[in-house]
Design an enzyme around this catalytic site. Sequence first.
Site, PDB file in Angstrom:
ATOM      1  N   TYR A 147       0.828  -1.207   0.000  1.00 31.72           N
ATOM      2  CA  TYR A 147       0.000   0.000   0.000  1.00 31.72           C
ATOM      3  C   TYR A 147       0.863   1.257   0.000  1.00 31.72           C
ATOM      4  O   TYR A 147       0.612   2.197  -0.762  1.00 31.72           O
ATOM      5  CB  TYR A 147      -0.908  -0.029   1.235  1.00 31.72           C
ATOM      6  CG  TYR A 147      -1.877   1.125   1.342  1.00 31.72           C
ATOM      7  CD1 TYR A 147      -3.139   1.048   0.760  1.00 31.72           C
ATOM      8  CD2 TYR A 147      -1.545   2.281   2.048  1.00 31.72           C
ATOM      9  CE1 TYR A 147      -4.044   2.095   0.872  1.00 31.72           C
ATOM     10  CE2 TYR A 147      -2.445   3.333   2.164  1.00 31.72           C
ATOM     11  CZ  TYR A 147      -3.686   3.227   1.571  1.00 31.72           C
ATOM     12  OH  TYR A 147      -4.575   4.273   1.685  1.00 31.72           O
ATOM     13  N   LYS A 170       0.903   4.279  -2.819  1.00 28.71           N
ATOM     14  CA  LYS A 170       0.476   5.652  -2.559  1.00 28.71           C
ATOM     15  C   LYS A 170       1.607   6.644  -2.843  1.00 28.71           C
ATOM     16  O   LYS A 170       1.352   7.786  -3.248  1.00 28.71           O
ATOM     17  CB  LYS A 170      -0.008   5.789  -1.117  1.00 28.71           C
ATOM     18  CG  LYS A 170      -1.339   5.096  -0.865  1.00 28.71           C
ATOM     19  CD  LYS A 170      -2.466   5.684  -1.730  1.00 28.71           C
ATOM     20  CE  LYS A 170      -3.806   5.077  -1.399  1.00 28.71           C
ATOM     21  NZ  LYS A 170      -4.915   5.647  -2.209  1.00 28.71           N
TER      22      LYS A 170
END
Length: 263
Positions: free
Chosen positions: A153, A157
């Site tokens: 993740y 991002k």
Amino acid sequence: MADPRICVVIGATSGIGRAIALKFASEGNVIIVSGRNEERGAATVKACAQLGGQAHFIACDLADAATIQQLASTVFKRFGPTGALVNSGGILQSGGRVLDQPLDQDSDLWNVNYRGTFIACQEFGKQMRDARRGAILNIGSLASFAPLSLPSYTPGKQAILGLTQILAAELGPFGVRVNAVAPGYTMSDGLKAKIAAGEREPEAIKATTALRAFVEPEQVAEAASFLCSDKAASITGVTLPVDAGWLVQAPYAAYLQGNPIHE
């Protein structure tokens, strides 16, 4: 009077995306509510209508490139060029270590969170480039700036931050702006459920922020509205934290532990 702006919100069926869709609806825009869940999408459409905005649900799965391309094509044919695109869809990850990261989960996170956003930016960005107007807003994260222990993740991002900057440079000459917001601990339905189940300690979370507060989805929506509006006409390529001061509190508190202030 100018025609209402066409606003596409991917991931508008819940959480931050839904709050952004409702905010845009309250401003009199035409909202294209998109996501995988048709039932939740219909509920968002109804809520948008109650606020005075026109809204329509068109399904889209960020893991499926063809559905993103079909979404862009359908919106253009039915409504014309998109004025604002918000990429709010995505999946979350629990804490873990890089060395233990399952490869199939890594692929899922990248396909949805980064690649889905990338393809949406491509498809709608072409429309905006040709129309020589528009605004794109991506959803980053505190992980866009900090090495959070989310092995797939976090890099995804951080990649969205870079994508936002690159697109801002590419599309700027055509009058198209590209920005992002980076929400902090947001009081979404998911976080509320984890708190209720005893899986999150709310006071401990609030203590990690300068304002000692959670972020509300509506507060992220306010930032999104501003960045997609003419009020932000000279702003492009930024990722704006909406985090109750987490990014400043974390290093401040860490430094203070070893170097306390003596009165």
